[in-house]
Design an enzyme around this catalytic site. Structure first.
Site, PDB file in Angstrom:
ATOM      1  N   ASP A  42      40.269  42.826  30.710  1.00 54.30           N
ATOM      2  CA  ASP A  42      40.006  41.997  29.456  1.00 54.30           C
ATOM      3  C   ASP A  42      38.484  41.517  29.561  1.00 54.30           C
ATOM      4  O   ASP A  42      38.210  40.303  29.618  1.00 54.30           O
ATOM      5  CB  ASP A  42      40.826  40.892  29.327  1.00 54.30           C
ATOM      6  CG  ASP A  42      42.324  41.550  28.564  1.00 54.30           C
ATOM      7  OD1 ASP A  42      42.361  42.677  28.706  1.00 54.30           O
ATOM      8  OD2 ASP A  42      42.931  40.557  28.490  1.00 54.30           O
ATOM      9  N   ASP A  77      39.915  37.006  33.849  1.00 53.76           N
ATOM     10  CA  ASP A  77      39.536  37.626  32.569  1.00 53.76           C
ATOM     11  C   ASP A  77      38.115  37.112  31.915  1.00 53.76           C
ATOM     12  O   ASP A  77      38.039  35.713  31.712  1.00 53.76           O
ATOM     13  CB  ASP A  77      40.648  37.277  31.317  1.00 53.76           C
ATOM     14  CG  ASP A  77      41.974  37.932  32.063  1.00 53.76           C
ATOM     15  OD1 ASP A  77      42.229  38.036  33.118  1.00 53.76           O
ATOM     16  OD2 ASP A  77      42.806  38.162  30.784  1.00 53.76           O
ATOM     17  N   ASN A 114      44.504  44.935  29.044  1.00 52.65           N
ATOM     18  CA  ASN A 114      45.031  45.284  27.698  1.00 52.65           C
ATOM     19  C   ASN A 114      44.190  45.127  26.331  1.00 52.65           C
ATOM     20  O   ASN A 114      44.370  46.016  25.232  1.00 52.65           O
ATOM     21  CB  ASN A 114      46.382  44.455  27.188  1.00 52.65           C
ATOM     22  CG  ASN A 114      46.032  42.889  27.092  1.00 52.65           C
ATOM     23  OD1 ASN A 114      45.387  42.414  27.972  1.00 52.65           O
ATOM     24  ND2 ASN A 114      46.322  42.207  25.922  1.00 52.65           N
ATOM     25  N   HIS A 115      42.885  44.481  26.424  1.00 49.53           N
ATOM     26  CA  HIS A 115      42.043  44.326  25.339  1.00 49.53           C
ATOM     27  C   HIS A 115      41.213  45.502  25.336  1.00 49.53           C
ATOM     28  O   HIS A 115      40.888  46.112  24.441  1.00 49.53           O
ATOM     29  CB  HIS A 115      41.316  42.997  25.659  1.00 49.53           C
ATOM     30  CG  HIS A 115      41.853  41.814  25.004  1.00 49.53           C
ATOM     31  ND1 HIS A 115      41.812  41.550  23.625  1.00 49.53           N
ATOM     32  CD2 HIS A 115      43.100  40.963  25.635  1.00 49.53           C
ATOM     33  CE1 HIS A 115      42.504  40.421  23.496  1.00 49.53           C
ATOM     34  NE2 HIS A 115      43.417  40.130  24.574  1.00 49.53           N
TER      35      HIS A 115
END
Length: 232
Positions: free
Chosen positions: A55, A26, A81-82
């Site tokens: 991410d 990430d 998810n970001h």
């Protein structure tokens, strides 16, 4: 509003097209750390490939630079998810507070021109697949953001996509000593959960080592000089 077509769920990458292939944990806007890691690895943008576990944005200081980087021909990424939170917020104002609470403030601090560049980058991110399948001469490596929520891997297999982006149950089970490998590929690489060090459970590797929180940025080697290298 960001209007896009649904992304392809899976994407294949053939090792024969590249010299070295690295997967990075990430990023969260840690652009200088990535550049330093690539230089140390001897990365050549003319013949090497970088794959991100998603991410790329939020929390760190240079989210826009990281978004721009992932538009280069030598970069690929799965959706994190970001990125999903950002896309949700740009399509639905009621989701903005959630994004900002999870590191999305950088977008709203940008000047108008930079914000348009960020919107364009997120439009591109909306086309990132959920799963990348890397096939070298001897190994198949599967990359997803948080999990591959199935006992066995199969290309184009339908999945619960929210779990691909968010699920931590497999990691918790593995850390409790009750985990098991995923069949169907030689290695699975996930990010999402910041850890102090890279963790390996069977053929599953968690490579988010918390760069944005002061940890190291992990580059996992999938292929070196055309041959599988198993992380080293």
């Amino acid at each position: 509003m960001v209007n896009v077509q649904p992304p392809p769920a899976y994407q294949r990458i053939s090792g024969v097209d590249w010299r070295h292939i690295f997967v990075v944990g990430d990023l969260h806007g840690c652009y200088p750390l990535l550049m330093a890691a690539l230089e140390q690895a001897g990365f050549d943008t003319g013949c090497d490939l970088l794959v991100s576990v998603g991410d790329v944005i939020d929390r760190g200081p240079q989210s826009l630079a990281c978004l721009d980087l992932l538009q280069q021909p030598w970069c690929r990424a799965v959706r994190g998810n970001h990125e999903q939170m950002a896309l949700d917020a740009l399509n639905d104002a009621s989701r903005i507070a959630l994004w900002r609470a999870n590191g999305g403030d950088w977008f709203f601090r940008l000047e108008e021109q930079q914000q348009e560049l960020a919107r364009h980058g997120l439009l591109q991110a909306a086309q990132w697949p959920y799963v990348i399948d890397i096939e070298t001469t001897t190994q198949r490596t599967v990359v997803a953001h948080a999990d591959y929520p199935a006992d066995g891997y199969q290309f184009d297999q339908p999945l619960a996509w929210a779990q691909v982006l968010w699920n931590r149950q497999r990691l918790r089970q593995a850390m409790a000593g009750v985990g098991k490998p995923i069949v169907g590929a030689d290695a699975f690489l996930f990010g999402h959960t910041p850890l102090r060090t890279l963790l390996t459970f069977g053929n599953i590797h968690y490579i988010d080592t918390g760069a944005v929180f002061g940890g190291e940025l992990t580059l996992y080697c999938v292929q070196r000089d055309g041959k599988a290298c198993g992380g080293k």
